[in-house]
Design an enzyme around this catalytic site. Structure first.
Site, PDB file in Angstrom:
ATOM      1  CG  HIS A 158       1.902  -3.495   1.069  1.00 45.89           C
ATOM      2  ND1 HIS A 158       0.820  -4.241   0.628  1.00 45.89           N
ATOM      3  CD2 HIS A 158       1.411  -2.271   1.372  1.00 45.89           C
ATOM      4  CE1 HIS A 158      -0.272  -3.488   0.673  1.00 45.89           C
ATOM      5  NE2 HIS A 158       0.057  -2.279   1.122  1.00 45.89           N
ATOM      6  CG  ASP A 201      -2.361  -2.200   4.317  1.00 43.48           C
ATOM      7  OD1 ASP A 201      -1.609  -1.727   5.181  1.00 43.48           O
ATOM      8  OD2 ASP A 201      -2.406  -1.767   3.143  1.00 43.48           O
ATOM      9  CG  ASP A 224       0.868   1.297   0.783  1.00 43.35           C
ATOM     10  OD1 ASP A 224      -0.189   0.659   0.697  1.00 43.35           O
ATOM     11  OD2 ASP A 224       1.755   1.072   1.628  1.00 43.35           O
ATOM     12  CG  MET A 256      -4.883   3.011  -1.406  1.00 42.70           C
ATOM     13  SD  MET A 256      -3.838   3.305   0.024  1.00 42.70           S
ATOM     14  CE  MET A 256      -2.321   2.617  -0.598  1.00 42.70           C
ATOM     15  CG  MET A 280      -8.055  -1.022   3.194  1.00 41.98           C
ATOM     16  SD  MET A 280      -6.262  -1.176   3.028  1.00 41.98           S
ATOM     17  CE  MET A 280      -5.688   0.152   4.112  1.00 41.98           C
ATOM     18  CG  MET A 339      -1.387   6.497  -1.366  1.00 41.58           C
ATOM     19  SD  MET A 339      -1.135   7.256   0.253  1.00 41.58           S
ATOM     20  CE  MET A 339      -0.825   5.788   1.245  1.00 41.58           C
ATOM     21  CG  HIS A 357      -2.862  -1.117  -1.192  1.00 42.81           C
ATOM     22  ND1 HIS A 357      -2.869  -0.733   0.136  1.00 42.81           N
ATOM     23  CD2 HIS A 357      -4.140  -0.950  -1.631  1.00 42.81           C
ATOM     24  CE1 HIS A 357      -4.087  -0.361   0.475  1.00 42.81           C
ATOM     25  NE2 HIS A 357      -4.879  -0.468  -0.580  1.00 42.81           N
ATOM     26  CB  SER A 366       3.714  -0.973   4.244  1.00 40.58           C
ATOM     27  OG  SER A 366       3.492   0.264   3.601  1.00 40.58           O
TER      28      SER A 366
HETATM   29  C1  DX5 Z   1      -2.292   2.830   4.313  1.00 41.10           C
HETATM   30  C2  DX5 Z   1      -1.462   1.848   3.566  1.00 41.10           C
HETATM   31  C3  DX5 Z   1      -0.666   0.944   4.419  1.00 41.10           C
HETATM   32  C4  DX5 Z   1       0.290   1.648   5.348  1.00 41.10           C
HETATM   33  C5  DX5 Z   1       0.273   0.829   6.603  1.00 41.10           C
HETATM   34  O1  DX5 Z   1      -3.134   3.463   3.437  1.00 41.10           O
HETATM   35  O2  DX5 Z   1      -2.284   1.025   2.751  1.00 41.10           O
HETATM   36  O3  DX5 Z   1       0.001  -0.072   3.664  1.00 41.10           O
HETATM   37  O4  DX5 Z   1       1.618   1.759   4.902  1.00 41.10           O
HETATM   38  O5  DX5 Z   1       1.007   1.476   7.569  1.00 41.10           O
HETATM   39  P1  DX5 Z   1       0.947   1.043   9.102  1.00 41.10           P
HETATM   40  O6  DX5 Z   1       1.389  -0.388   9.155  1.00 41.10           O
HETATM   41  O7  DX5 Z   1       1.894   1.982   9.740  1.00 41.10           O
HETATM   42  O8  DX5 Z   1      -0.476   1.218   9.558  1.00 41.10           O
HETATM   43 ZN    ZN Z   2      -1.259  -0.702   1.754  1.00 41.91          ZN
END
Ligand code: DX5
Ligand code: ZN
Length: 217
Positions: free
Chosen positions: A34, A176, A36, A69, A138, A38, A67, A9
């Site tokens: 990956h 994740d 993210d 969100m 998750m 948001m 991903h 990620s």
């Molecule tokens: C959280 C994200 C993850 C995040 C995971 O909302 O979806 O992908 O980067 O980070 P770690 O591996 O540090 O929990």
């Molecule tokens: Zn993620």
């Protein structure tokens, strides 16, 4: 058992040295990248948007595992298609007409994924499972890197694996949140196919070696 796929990620990368971190990932044993996204509405944080995603795509040798969100992810199918992402994963909790969104992602030539929050029953994925290529469980509440792993997620992955069998789905099971060598091994045992890891990789003294160690789990 098959080797797990590793999807580091980028959220835990140094965004001021993104090029350097991408080169490290390109040269590593990782399988996917990956990313993210948001929006500060679906989750209480904002990460990055399309201009950054576009630059990442240009410099990444690994397929993009995006991903989302965000609320109303269907608004951005065209943008992600044009950038050229492999997996477009939307949240179950963000889509009223999830089946339509999944169809549209596939029609756009991407692989549809559906992510599910820790409080949403796994059984809610039953009818969409045969339609998707990836189911993302998750193991933290989405929004931030570096949070503690929720152990109950192990049971949920087992349940999803069973549901996949029942429905004849081929969806890969991705996990994740709070994944490190210890929780990653437990997740593989439970049935995970893809491990996402942010802080465990980027805070390791040697991130590339950490990826290799995860790959060898
Ligand atoms: C959280 C994200 C993850 C995040 C995971 O909302 O979806 O992908 O980067 O980070 P770690 O591996 O540090 O929990
Ligand atoms: Zn993620």
């Amino acid at each position: 058992m098959m080797k797990p796929l590793i999807s580091p990620s980028l959220l835990s990368a140094d965004f001021a040295h993104l090029g350097r971190d991408l080169e490290m990932l390109n040269a590593s044993a990782s399988d996917l990248m990956h990313i993210d996204v948001m929006d500060g509405v679906f989750v209480p944080n904002i990460s990055l948007g399309f201009p950054v995603l576009k630059s990442i795509k240009k410099h990444s040798k690994k397929p993009l595992d995006v991903h989302l969100m965000i609320v109303q992810p269907e608004k951005f199918i065209r943008e992600l298609q044009e950038i050229g992402v492999k997996y477009m994963t939307v949240h179950y909790e963000a889509c009223v007409h999830l089946h339509r969104v999944v169809q549209q992602i596939r029609e756009a030539g991407m692989s549809p994924g559906v992510a599910i929050n820790p409080a949403t029953p796994i059984s809610m994925l039953k009818d969409i499972l045969p339609e998707i290529d990836l189911a993302l469980v998750m193991s933290v509440n989405p929004g931030f890197g570096g949070q503690a792993f929720i152990p109950h997620a192990l049971q949920r992955v087992k349940e999803l694996k069973e549901l996949r069998l029942q429905t004849g789905s081929n969806a890969l099971i991705e996990v994740d949140g709070g994944i490190n060598l210890h929780t990653g091994a437990q997740m593989i045992e439970a049935g995970a196919d893809i491990l996402v890891a942010g802080s465990a990789i980027f805070s390791a003294p040697n991130p590339s070696q950490m990826i290799q160690e995860m790959k060898n789990l």
